[in-house]
Design a protein around this motif. Sequence first.
Motif, mmCIF file in Angstrom:
data_model
loop_
_atom_site.group_PDB
_atom_site.id
_atom_site.type_symbol
_atom_site.label_atom_id
_atom_site.label_comp_id
_atom_site.label_asym_id
_atom_site.label_seq_id
_atom_site.Cartn_x
_atom_site.Cartn_y
_atom_site.Cartn_z
ATOM 1 N N GLY A 1 -72.920 -69.513 49.839
ATOM 2 C CA GLY A 1 -73.321 -68.101 49.825
ATOM 3 C C GLY A 1 -72.110 -67.190 49.812
ATOM 4 N N VAL A 2 -71.134 -67.475 50.685
ATOM 5 C CA VAL A 2 -69.923 -66.663 50.743
ATOM 6 C C VAL A 2 -69.174 -66.755 49.415
ATOM 7 C CG1 VAL A 2 -67.679 -66.394 51.874
ATOM 8 C CG2 VAL A 2 -69.718 -66.903 53.230
ATOM 9 N N TYR A 3 -69.096 -67.993 48.873
ATOM 10 C CA TYR A 3 -68.415 -68.218 47.600
ATOM 11 C C TYR A 3 -69.009 -67.315 46.517
ATOM 12 C CZ TYR A 3 -66.951 -70.688 43.341
ATOM 13 O OH TYR A 3 -66.440 -70.986 42.113
ATOM 14 N N LEU A 4 -70.338 -67.293 46.447
ATOM 15 C CA LEU A 4 -70.991 -66.472 45.430
ATOM 16 C C LEU A 4 -70.758 -64.991 45.684
ATOM 17 C CD1 LEU A 4 -74.388 -68.250 44.705
ATOM 18 C CD2 LEU A 4 -72.504 -67.806 43.109
ATOM 19 N N ALA A 5 -70.791 -64.592 46.955
ATOM 20 C CA ALA A 5 -70.602 -63.187 47.294
ATOM 21 C C ALA A 5 -69.214 -62.732 46.882
ATOM 22 C CB ALA A 5 -70.813 -62.977 48.791
ATOM 23 N N ILE A 6 -68.209 -63.580 47.183
ATOM 24 C CA ILE A 6 -66.831 -63.217 46.813
ATOM 25 C C ILE A 6 -66.712 -63.032 45.296
ATOM 26 C CG2 ILE A 6 -64.463 -64.098 46.673
ATOM 27 C CD1 ILE A 6 -64.898 -65.371 49.407
ATOM 28 N N ASN A 7 -67.306 -63.960 44.552
ATOM 29 C CA ASN A 7 -67.198 -63.877 43.098
ATOM 30 C C ASN A 7 -67.960 -62.690 42.532
ATOM 31 O OD1 ASN A 7 -65.481 -66.015 41.919
ATOM 32 N ND2 ASN A 7 -66.789 -67.305 43.211
ATOM 33 N N ALA A 8 -69.093 -62.377 43.152
ATOM 34 C CA ALA A 8 -69.846 -61.206 42.707
ATOM 35 C C ALA A 8 -69.028 -59.942 42.960
ATOM 36 C CB ALA A 8 -71.190 -61.134 43.421
ATOM 37 N N LEU A 9 -68.364 -59.925 44.116
ATOM 38 C CA LEU A 9 -67.514 -58.785 44.453
ATOM 39 C C LEU A 9 -66.378 -58.672 43.430
ATOM 40 C CD1 LEU A 9 -66.900 -56.547 46.559
ATOM 41 C CD2 LEU A 9 -65.331 -58.183 47.636
ATOM 42 N N ALA A 10 -65.781 -59.833 43.090
ATOM 43 C CA ALA A 10 -64.698 -59.843 42.109
ATOM 44 C C ALA A 10 -65.174 -59.267 40.780
ATOM 45 C CB ALA A 10 -64.190 -61.268 41.905
ATOM 46 N N TRP A 11 -66.398 -59.611 40.428
ATOM 47 C CA TRP A 11 -66.989 -59.108 39.181
ATOM 48 C C TRP A 11 -66.997 -57.576 39.191
ATOM 49 C CZ3 TRP A 11 -72.840 -60.130 37.704
ATOM 50 C CH2 TRP A 11 -73.069 -59.649 36.394
ATOM 51 N N VAL A 12 -67.530 -57.021 40.281
ATOM 52 C CA VAL A 12 -67.612 -55.564 40.392
ATOM 53 C C VAL A 12 -66.206 -54.948 40.369
ATOM 54 C CG1 VAL A 12 -68.326 -53.653 41.855
ATOM 55 C CG2 VAL A 12 -69.774 -55.688 41.659
ATOM 56 N N GLN B 1 -63.986 -48.527 24.197
ATOM 57 C CA GLN B 1 -63.716 -49.948 24.043
ATOM 58 C C GLN B 1 -63.515 -50.597 25.417
ATOM 59 O OE1 GLN B 1 -60.685 -50.547 21.094
ATOM 60 N NE2 GLN B 1 -60.413 -52.678 21.655
ATOM 61 N N ALA B 2 -62.785 -49.889 26.276
ATOM 62 C CA ALA B 2 -62.530 -50.430 27.610
ATOM 63 C C ALA B 2 -63.841 -50.586 28.388
ATOM 64 C CB ALA B 2 -61.562 -49.532 28.375
ATOM 65 N N ARG B 3 -64.773 -49.652 28.180
ATOM 66 C CA ARG B 3 -66.046 -49.753 28.898
ATOM 67 C C ARG B 3 -66.820 -50.989 28.468
ATOM 68 N NH1 ARG B 3 -66.089 -44.145 29.135
ATOM 69 N NH2 ARG B 3 -67.132 -43.854 27.137
ATOM 70 N N VAL B 4 -66.780 -51.290 27.162
ATOM 71 C CA VAL B 4 -67.456 -52.509 26.696
ATOM 72 C C VAL B 4 -66.757 -53.733 27.281
ATOM 73 C CG1 VAL B 4 -68.027 -53.894 24.684
ATOM 74 C CG2 VAL B 4 -68.254 -51.414 24.587
ATOM 75 N N GLU B 5 -65.432 -53.690 27.280
ATOM 76 C CA GLU B 5 -64.694 -54.816 27.869
ATOM 77 C C GLU B 5 -65.046 -54.975 29.340
ATOM 78 O OE1 GLU B 5 -60.633 -53.891 27.002
ATOM 79 O OE2 GLU B 5 -60.848 -54.437 24.893
ATOM 80 N N ALA B 6 -65.132 -53.850 30.033
ATOM 81 C CA ALA B 6 -65.442 -53.894 31.460
ATOM 82 C C ALA B 6 -66.832 -54.459 31.688
ATOM 83 C CB ALA B 6 -65.320 -52.498 32.067
ATOM 84 N N ALA B 7 -67.737 -54.200 30.752
ATOM 85 C CA ALA B 7 -69.108 -54.668 30.932
ATOM 86 C C ALA B 7 -69.232 -56.172 30.683
ATOM 87 C CB ALA B 7 -70.043 -53.899 30.002
ATOM 88 N N PHE B 8 -68.376 -56.707 29.803
ATOM 89 C CA PHE B 8 -68.566 -58.111 29.413
ATOM 90 C C PHE B 8 -67.557 -59.081 30.027
ATOM 91 C CE2 PHE B 8 -71.057 -56.043 26.161
ATOM 92 C CZ PHE B 8 -72.069 -56.934 25.906
ATOM 93 N N LEU B 9 -66.275 -58.709 29.984
ATOM 94 C CA LEU B 9 -65.246 -59.702 30.324
ATOM 95 C C LEU B 9 -65.318 -60.214 31.759
ATOM 96 C CD1 LEU B 9 -62.209 -58.447 28.228
ATOM 97 C CD2 LEU B 9 -63.959 -60.148 27.678
ATOM 98 N N PRO B 10 -65.484 -59.351 32.776
ATOM 99 C CA PRO B 10 -65.598 -59.894 34.132
ATOM 100 C C PRO B 10 -66.826 -60.802 34.264
ATOM 101 C CG PRO B 10 -65.079 -57.567 34.223
ATOM 102 C CD PRO B 10 -65.425 -57.874 32.791
ATOM 103 N N GLY B 11 -67.874 -60.508 33.497
ATOM 104 C CA GLY B 11 -69.061 -61.360 33.502
ATOM 105 C C GLY B 11 -68.724 -62.762 33.023
ATOM 106 N N LEU B 12 -67.810 -62.842 32.049
ATOM 107 C CA LEU B 12 -67.405 -64.151 31.530
ATOM 108 C C LEU B 12 -66.710 -64.973 32.616
ATOM 109 C CD1 LEU B 12 -66.060 -63.509 27.922
ATOM 110 C CD2 LEU B 12 -68.050 -64.847 28.621
#
Lengths: 620, 593
Positions: A82-93, B252-263
């Motif tokens: 759970g923590v692992y996923l939370a950290i990665n979700a945070l990293a995403w944001v 362009q940066a906004r599209v990158e921001a929307a996709f790349l971290p998701g990858l």
Amino acid sequence: MPSRKHIAQRILRGSSEDPRRRRTGLSRLGRYLVGRRRRVAVLALIGICSAAAPVSALLVVQDAIDHGMRAHDRGRLGRDVGVYLAINALAWVLQTTLVRGLARVGQDVVLGLREDLFDHLTTLSLRYFSQQKAGWIIARLTSDVDALSDVLSQGLTTLVVNTLTLMAAIVGLFVLDWRLGLVALVILPPTLVISRWFQVRSHAAFLRVRETISSMTAQIAESVSGMAVIQAFNRERAFLGEFDASNDANLRTNTHAQWLNSLFFPGIEFLGIVAMASVLWVGGHMIGSGSLTIGTLVSSVFLLNLVFQPLQELSDLYGQVQSAGAAMEKISIVLDTEPEIRDEPGARRAGRIEGDLRIDRVTFSYGRDPVLHEVDIHVPPGNCLALVGESGGGKSTTAKLVGRFYDPDSGGIRVDGHDLRELELRSYRRQLGVVLQDPFLFAGTIADNIRFAHPEATDAQVEDVARAVGVDRIARRFDAALLHTVREGGAGLSAGERQLISIARALLADPRILILDEATSNIDRPTEILIEQALDRLLRGRTSIIIAHRLATVRRADEILVMEHGRITQRGSFDDLLGSAGPFRDLAAQLQGSDEVLQSAPVSGSRASSSASVVSSEPE
Amino acid sequence: MSRRFLSVDPPDLGLWPTAKGLAHQWREQWRLVAVGLVCAFVYSGLSLAIPIVIRHAIDSSIAPTNGHHKALWPYLVAVVLLALVRFGVNFTRRYATARTGIRVEARMRELLYQAYLRYPRSFYDRHATGQVVSRATNDLYPIRYFIGWGMTQGLQSLMLIVGIAVVLFLVNVKLAAFALVAMPAVFVLAFSFARKVMPISREVQQLKADVTEAADEAVVGIEMVQAFGREDDVQARFASKAELVRDGVLRQARVEAAFLPGLLFLPTLSIAAVVLFGGHEVIGGTLTYGEFFLFYQLLLQLVWPLEALGWILSLAQRATASASRSFAWLQGIETIPEPTHPTQLPHGGGLGVRFENTHFSYGTGSEVLSGVDLDVAPGEVIAVCGPTGAGKTSLLNLLPRFYDPTEGRVLVGGVDVRDVKLEELRSAVAIVTQKPILFSIPLRDNLTAARPDAPWDEVVAAAEAAGVAQFAAQLPDGFDTLIGERGVNLSGGQRQRVALARALVAGARVVVLDDPMSAVDTQTERHLVENLRPALAGRTVLIATQRLSTVEVADRAVVLDDGVIVESGRPADLLARGAVFWSLFGEEIGAVA
């Protein structure tokens, strides 16, 4: 990691190795960050957090292995995941915010720089523009700023994220087990040396590729635009030979660059495996002796990925940063050029100019040899002065001094009794009108071009001046008439048509002082007649200086000056000058001599008043 | 008799013929392609083998399930050796593949350039220079990267994906199913990102081109800007264009921001599944630590191939789009037809020129020439006059066969120009085009461009007659001065004089001069007119002009109006007649009155 730090330094503060370079380097960009410091600080914090995220996630994995799996604690395992996923979700944001934020900051800097550079360019004097090739100046505003933009938009994110990740991963290794951290540190230096070698070589190779590409592109562009001549003169084979040579050169430089590239990434991949094997070797023995857990070892192996991957991405960036540094240096050359002509301290706004123009004993040189020697001219308000003489006599220079494109070396130019240097440049020039031999039209409609010097003019005003000088007649052949869009430089219009538009432009500006520099040369006859009529309208009630070859143009002047080798050799009215032997009469004979055919032709009736007859009718 | 126009703007090729064309290019490099594919296969195998060996190292030596520690070093030596082989294989694959791409690019460029040399004038009327150039440069890059990276990388990615999936399922079916469920999303995300970002980055390129244009305009027109004191206006105009670039980059940066971290995030879902479910199995004893490591490692190795497939798919779209345009040009553009049974021009002596009921149209608008009949005797100098748009240039361009008449005939030396070999015709007809075209080579080579083996004294004579000698002496290196952007920029009048001298050097029996002195100043023109006559002696000359002083050179003048000849005769007689010719030039008299 000296080279990483080095790159970071260059970006943020400019190269610190050479103090003289500080101002010309990337440090100059710092001032575009003024007022954005908080934003930058927040982004830096976000950058650190998002770099720490994958590292801390691996520490959680270690916990899951050692305290979940090995300790058979299913609850802890679940919590860890759970923590692992939370950290990665945070990293995403965080990363989403970071990419957007850094792009914003970078682009604001680029925009500020581009605008400043352009604004600065418009203040530089004509001397600068005549000495520097237009292509060179434009490249500063475009490809150089774009090179910076690339680094600051995509590059900045890559640089920040990867540099921080690399550092965080090494810290993470030491946190997991300092001995494993040391093993990694042993592997790192050779990797950095290899990266550095690659960066330098690959950047050089890239520059060579760029050179061959641009010379090949130039060759193709020249062939395409000169195809009519190539085909007309059967030069196809010779040009194909030239093309093949540059195409081959490009193929060779590209092949070399690809050879380097193909070597580097597999090389880093290999070193990554060596590092992994070393950690496994040391770690395996430590587990055997009981001083290491399996979870720590496995996590360490994965942490190594976070060291080697950023290295690859940072290497890609090196060339970009190098190019950006070089670009910034060239931009700085322009920014550091002091404008030669500018407002003196205490310059006054020019009020409405009456148009009394005095040129007092003016001497001037572009380089060492003076082109004007103690020239004295007085034009009373509303009068028209014509300058004639062979090219190189100093006519255009005199006109340029009146426009204050240059300042005289000695003597002075006074308008209504004020020296030009005492007046605010722009307030003076706004009352100045200039019509040049090869008038420049801007991209936009014909109406836009007429409105250029007086943007607030109403449509009705524009139509009025268009009608007054006959632009409406030439505009009629276009569907959109005055709203016809002219391409840059006025392509699609004849020289005469462009001239008429520039006269309309000057008329609408309603200048107090008007300069016509060879405005009627090189124009086909029917258009020239239109222009001559337009000039009558334009000159009315203004002080004017006209430089011309055509007698027809010069006739209307109140006074004519003949200039030779920077001196005035004859002055007087048209009729006086023609009436007495002297340089003007020689000149007039020469100018009109080409129309001799008219004299030999039995010209019918009242149409016989040829320009040639002006010369022949004079009393001998 | 109405003739068909040459096809110069063919539609883009369909997918199938484009693919065939690309495949053909690929096959031409089959050796490199084969090396690349074999290496891709071996690389995939080794990339699977290395983690498998490490897994065994963990299970038998580092954390043995049975408590019996085997020696660790043989495993690690094997790993390093495999990695070393992989290094070589990977290098070979990359290098071979990249070279394939570079070679295909160079080959395509050569095909296009060769074709450009053959294309008719109407092709160049139809397509802007920038477009023609970029089709042989920038437009080729997607093709190069697709063939030079995409195709092999794509196959390798597929091999790795299949290989990794097979290994994972062999080790633990249930865990593999859990772990792999999120992974296809990586491919989808990468592909849709590429599709989204491409149009924006193309738009940004366009916006940057606009900035270049604005910069160019301001720099070239700086004197105007400063003369009227309008710096503020151009600054504001430039700033608004620069702001558009910034906004584009930010989009362009906004599209990158929307996709790349998701990858980056998606694979962590799979890892989480492995830690959670794999962890339970480790606790339950159905999964070893080595197997856990293998799952983790292979999932990491799976990310890039999946991502790459997304990029490659989008690259393939761009490459086929760009190739379909290139192949359409290579296959669909017609050239000026050469005669199947060529007739030779008469040897020696002057060549007469004859237009017989010549009609011409560019095919886009109304007829430009509507039945021109004109006979020019060998050695005669004839001036073609007429208002702008009367068809003077169009008429002259029929002589070197820049175009063919839509009706009627053009004869040189009594032979229809369409029956003469193009090369022979063009060496008999020298032309000075309206806009003088010089090349970025030394002045000397520009003068001899039409006849590289011309004796130097002839070149000097022509340079003197055309008024080149006067200014050549003042150039930094005289006749060896480099002309053009990297050398000396000549003025319009100087360029025209060089073009004129070049045509004189050509030694052609027919000389076509299209307004050859329009940018030359009056004094120089006078000088030229005096010298030109003797320099042209013995040649048949057609000269189009707007100036009476140039008409002086001619024996006879014809007036072209609305595509037909309306007047013909000695210039002086025409002037006396007081009709169209007079209205063109006679008013020159009235201007001074």
